[in-house]
Enzyme design. Sequence first.
Site, PDB file in Angstrom:
ATOM      1  N   GLU A 177      93.094 -70.634 -98.216  1.00 35.58           N
ATOM      2  CA  GLU A 177      93.426 -70.708 -99.681  1.00 35.58           C
ATOM      3  C   GLU A 177      94.046 -69.470-100.209  1.00 35.58           C
ATOM      4  OE1 GLU A 177      89.315 -72.758-100.921  1.00 35.58           O
ATOM      5  OE2 GLU A 177      89.710 -71.227-102.123  1.00 35.58           O
ATOM      6  N   CYS A 211      96.430 -63.844-104.791  1.00 38.10           N
ATOM      7  CA  CYS A 211      95.137 -63.375-104.025  1.00 38.10           C
ATOM      8  C   CYS A 211      95.321 -64.128-102.584  1.00 38.10           C
ATOM      9  CB  CYS A 211      94.078 -64.142-104.863  1.00 38.10           C
ATOM     10  SG  CYS A 211      92.400 -63.322-103.895  1.00 38.10           S
ATOM     11  N   CYS A 250      84.261 -66.553 -93.244  1.00 37.13           N
ATOM     12  CA  CYS A 250      84.159 -64.947 -93.213  1.00 37.13           C
ATOM     13  C   CYS A 250      82.610 -65.006 -92.624  1.00 37.13           C
ATOM     14  CB  CYS A 250      84.025 -64.578 -94.493  1.00 37.13           C
ATOM     15  SG  CYS A 250      83.783 -62.988 -94.740  1.00 37.13           S
ATOM     16  N   CYS A 293      77.914 -62.927 -97.641  1.00 38.39           N
ATOM     17  CA  CYS A 293      77.596 -62.718 -98.945  1.00 38.39           C
ATOM     18  C   CYS A 293      76.714 -63.875 -99.690  1.00 38.39           C
ATOM     19  CB  CYS A 293      78.370 -62.080 -99.528  1.00 38.39           C
ATOM     20  SG  CYS A 293      79.363 -60.593 -99.038  1.00 38.39           S
ATOM     21  N   CYS A 303      78.639 -66.389-102.116  1.00 41.09           N
ATOM     22  CA  CYS A 303      80.071 -66.595-101.752  1.00 41.09           C
ATOM     23  C   CYS A 303      80.211 -68.049-101.183  1.00 41.09           C
ATOM     24  CB  CYS A 303      80.474 -65.510-101.076  1.00 41.09           C
ATOM     25  SG  CYS A 303      82.197 -65.857-100.389  1.00 41.09           S
ATOM     26  N   CYS A 333      86.286 -68.211-104.642  1.00 37.32           N
ATOM     27  CA  CYS A 333      87.071 -68.273-103.384  1.00 37.32           C
ATOM     28  C   CYS A 333      86.268 -69.116-102.304  1.00 37.32           C
ATOM     29  CB  CYS A 333      87.333 -66.744-102.916  1.00 37.32           C
ATOM     30  SG  CYS A 333      85.812 -66.022-102.324  1.00 37.32           S
TER      31      CYS A 333
END
Length: 354
Positions: free
Chosen positions: A97, A110, A117, A121, A124, A341
């Site tokens: 993205e 961005c 990832c 977190c 997220c 995101c």
Amino acid sequence: MTKSIVDHNDVLSLTEQELGDLLESLGAPRFRGRQLFEWLWRHDAKSYEEIQVWPRELRERLQGSYPISRLSLVQSQVATDGTTKLLLAMKDGQRVETVLLPHRYGYSVCVSSQVGCAMGCKFCASGLKGRVRQLTAGEMADQVAYGNLVLHERSSKISRIDVMGIGEPMDNFANLMRFLELVHAPAGLNLSYRHITVSTSGLVPAMQKLADSGKPVTLAVSLHAPNDALRLKLMPVNRAYPLGQLIPMCRYYAERTGRRVTFEYLLLDGVNDGEEQAHELAQLVRGFPNHVNLIPWNPVDEHPFQPSPKARVRRFQSIVQEYGISCTIRRELGQEIDAACGQLRLREEEPVSP
Ligand code: SF4
């Protein structure tokens, strides 16, 4: 050049000098390296066929062994304010993205640094499925180039880069360094380091390497909590690098680079947005050049958090400011699209059930 493992067939990840080495090794004059770099980053060449000024034999040789693999568009969403979210495919079919954000001065982009990832977190969408793979420097830089292609139709272009999309850039450090050199190169996208922000969840050793790298980019640290107990609940990285290590490294970064550090602070209703937490935050970060950016929470279906009421956001801001700390509230852009995101990639992979 920072040492990194780079596939020398991946021409989009090579610097101008490395392209010169490559062309020379093929018996072509060295200056062809600079020409190729310009064709890749200024003219968005998708194939050597476009470089008609070159001998056909050289073009064919490169096309066979060093194909140019550019990102291709899978899906885009455009909000009424101009915020544009792009889902782009890489040559192995993985998707990434990229978001274009409108400002008074033009657009920022961005950029994502990984597929998925590993940081986990709790707020997220990107971390839900873990890290799939690292992006190459060329795949990161090509997000900027693709953004410029989109913006060309709006008579605009990218003026700033935020490496704040999917992924933890510091967990892909060598490619991050190479990416910074690629987008900074005068023969290419020519963006000033001062117009680039790199974010991190707080990987302290990599932050030190960035501080010592001689690349004065802005560092944005995702803080999101003013004490270890709460931060640990939201961000597992805090176990390895608690605030007692993170904040001194932020101070070191500011001193070493002369750049103020940005602290990102997502406001979650009833979790980290109380008055006491605002005081705690201000006391934690005061004493060196920095800026606190409060981010209103953008609900993600997969997570239980709620946005803080606007009055509480303003109260939080004014308490932090009372300590003489620069503190702003991030504008909410692209509200009607999947703006947090990782959302677009997740939705594309797993259609939401009716
Ligand atoms: S917030 Fe950033 S570091 Fe944390 S899981 Fe999401 S992409 Fe990774």
